[in-house]
Motif scaffolding. Sequence first.
Motif, PDB file in Angstrom:
ATOM      1  N   GLU A  43       0.830  -1.206   0.000  1.00 49.75           N
ATOM      2  CA  GLU A  43       0.000   0.000   0.000  1.00 49.75           C
ATOM      3  C   GLU A  43       0.863   1.255   0.000  1.00 49.75           C
ATOM      4  O   GLU A  43       0.507   2.268  -0.597  1.00 49.75           O
ATOM      5  N   ALA A  44       2.020   1.198   0.673  1.00 47.39           N
ATOM      6  CA  ALA A  44       2.932   2.344   0.654  1.00 47.39           C
ATOM      7  C   ALA A  44       3.456   2.593  -0.758  1.00 47.39           C
ATOM      8  O   ALA A  44       3.584   3.746  -1.190  1.00 47.39           O
ATOM      9  N   ASP A  50       0.754   7.974  -6.307  1.00 39.74           N
ATOM     10  CA  ASP A  50      -0.313   8.971  -6.351  1.00 39.74           C
ATOM     11  C   ASP A  50       0.286  10.352  -6.602  1.00 39.74           C
ATOM     12  O   ASP A  50       1.207  10.776  -5.898  1.00 39.74           O
ATOM     13  N   PRO A  51      -0.202  11.081  -7.612  1.00 40.57           N
ATOM     14  CA  PRO A  51       0.393  12.383  -7.949  1.00 40.57           C
ATOM     15  C   PRO A  51       0.425  13.366  -6.777  1.00 40.57           C
ATOM     16  O   PRO A  51       1.398  14.113  -6.618  1.00 40.57           O
ATOM     17  N   ALA A  52      -0.619  13.378  -5.954  1.00 39.29           N
ATOM     18  CA  ALA A  52      -0.645  14.318  -4.836  1.00 39.29           C
ATOM     19  C   ALA A  52       0.447  13.990  -3.824  1.00 39.29           C
ATOM     20  O   ALA A  52       1.135  14.885  -3.314  1.00 39.29           O
ATOM     21  N   ALA A  53       0.603  12.693  -3.530  1.00 36.55           N
ATOM     22  CA  ALA A  53       1.664  12.297  -2.596  1.00 36.55           C
ATOM     23  C   ALA A  53       3.035  12.572  -3.188  1.00 36.55           C
ATOM     24  O   ALA A  53       3.942  13.042  -2.489  1.00 36.55           O
ATOM     25  N   LEU A  86      13.045  11.598   8.078  1.00 35.15           N
ATOM     26  CA  LEU A  86      12.233  10.390   8.016  1.00 35.15           C
ATOM     27  C   LEU A  86      10.845  10.639   8.593  1.00 35.15           C
ATOM     28  O   LEU A  86       9.836  10.168   8.060  1.00 35.15           O
ATOM     29  N   ALA A  87      10.791  11.399   9.677  1.00 42.15           N
ATOM     30  CA  ALA A  87       9.501  11.740  10.264  1.00 42.15           C
ATOM     31  C   ALA A  87       8.658  12.556   9.286  1.00 42.15           C
ATOM     32  O   ALA A  87       7.429  12.382   9.219  1.00 42.15           O
ATOM     33  N   ARG A  88       9.316  13.417   8.518  1.00 41.75           N
ATOM     34  CA  ARG A  88       8.585  14.208   7.511  1.00 41.75           C
ATOM     35  C   ARG A  88       8.008  13.294   6.430  1.00 41.75           C
ATOM     36  O   ARG A  88       6.849  13.445   6.019  1.00 41.75           O
ATOM     37  N   LEU A  89       8.799  12.327   5.976  1.00 42.18           N
ATOM     38  CA  LEU A  89       8.304  11.382   4.977  1.00 42.18           C
ATOM     39  C   LEU A  89       7.131  10.581   5.529  1.00 42.18           C
ATOM     40  O   LEU A  89       6.108  10.393   4.845  1.00 42.18           O
ATOM     41  N   ASN A  90       7.269  10.108   6.754  1.00 38.63           N
ATOM     42  CA  ASN A  90       6.199   9.324   7.360  1.00 38.63           C
ATOM     43  C   ASN A  90       4.912  10.136   7.497  1.00 38.63           C
ATOM     44  O   ASN A  90       3.808   9.596   7.350  1.00 38.63           O
ATOM     45  N   ALA A  91       5.047  11.434   7.778  1.00 47.05           N
ATOM     46  CA  ALA A  91       3.871  12.289   7.901  1.00 47.05           C
ATOM     47  C   ALA A  91       3.123  12.408   6.572  1.00 47.05           C
ATOM     48  O   ALA A  91       1.901  12.600   6.551  1.00 47.05           O
ATOM     49  N   HIS A  94       2.202   7.916   5.811  1.00 49.67           N
ATOM     50  CA  HIS A  94       1.486   7.037   6.733  1.00 49.67           C
ATOM     51  C   HIS A  94      -0.024   7.275   6.780  1.00 49.67           C
ATOM     52  O   HIS A  94      -0.784   6.289   6.790  1.00 49.67           O
ATOM     53  N   PRO A  95      -0.512   8.528   6.814  1.00 49.70           N
ATOM     54  CA  PRO A  95      -1.975   8.685   6.817  1.00 49.70           C
ATOM     55  C   PRO A  95      -2.637   8.103   5.570  1.00 49.70           C
ATOM     56  O   PRO A  95      -3.726   7.520   5.654  1.00 49.70           O
ATOM     57  N   ARG A  96      -1.978   8.220   4.439  1.00 50.84           N
ATOM     58  CA  ARG A  96      -2.536   7.659   3.207  1.00 50.84           C
ATOM     59  C   ARG A  96      -2.530   6.129   3.242  1.00 50.84           C
ATOM     60  O   ARG A  96      -3.481   5.484   2.792  1.00 50.84           O
ATOM     61  N   VAL A  97      -1.456   5.559   3.768  1.00 52.75           N
ATOM     62  CA  VAL A  97      -1.392   4.100   3.879  1.00 52.75           C
ATOM     63  C   VAL A  97      -2.482   3.613   4.831  1.00 52.75           C
ATOM     64  O   VAL A  97      -3.182   2.628   4.542  1.00 52.75           O
ATOM     65  N   ARG A  98      -2.649   4.285   5.947  1.00 53.85           N
ATOM     66  CA  ARG A  98      -3.683   3.871   6.906  1.00 53.85           C
ATOM     67  C   ARG A  98      -5.069   3.939   6.271  1.00 53.85           C
ATOM     68  O   ARG A  98      -5.907   3.063   6.515  1.00 53.85           O
TER      69      ARG A  98
END
Length: 219
Positions: A43-44, A50-53, A86-91, A94-98
């Motif tokens: 899913e990641a 996704d263009p927005a991501a 890394l925290a910036r990437l996860n932000a 991660h919400p999109r993956v969830r």
Amino acid sequence: MSAPPAPPPPRRLGLTGSIGAGKSTVAALLRERGLTVLDADAEARAVTQDPAALAEIEAAFPGVVRGGVLDRAALAEAAFADPARLARLNAITHPRVRARMLALEQAAATRGERWIVQDVPLLFEGGLDAQMDAVLVVDAPLDLRLARVTARSGLTAQEVLARDVRQMPAEEKRKRATFVLDNSGDLAGLERQVDAALAGLGIQLPAVSGQQEESPSQS
């Protein structure tokens, strides 16, 4: 006429393990037994198409998106060297993956499934174990894990170790597991452990095996 009540959510079986432990092998065994396995890594990867991501990733890490395609190696080099980056990437991701995982879970509930498996490499590190009803941890000795990963990936042992130390120690994962699957032996032995864990959890397997999960973006 009122709408029928929503089906109850399925129970969640977390699946995790350190690099090279054999988590993907166990995921395949669970699929063979008819359980839906939701793959957080897959899913990641879908999210980063996704263009927005991609636009947000490029803004945070200039140069890692080329011709509309993410250069994963460049992103890893840029993000994993710095905890803040890394925290910036996860932000971003991660919400999109969830959201994608939740959509898949809701689809499983609609099909009447009682359990689903969430295959999450950093399950404990992300605090997601608190959302699971049970957790399977796949483990193997470090030297065996190193040999597996270097053989399949082209990474050096030092590079694999550098990734491994960024994860929770395997011993701590074992302590937090509902069941530990020791993948230092043969496949038959691993299958017996999987079946014993499912029986221990009271998971009744579907009559038809080989069920595959469907992505929200698929028809």
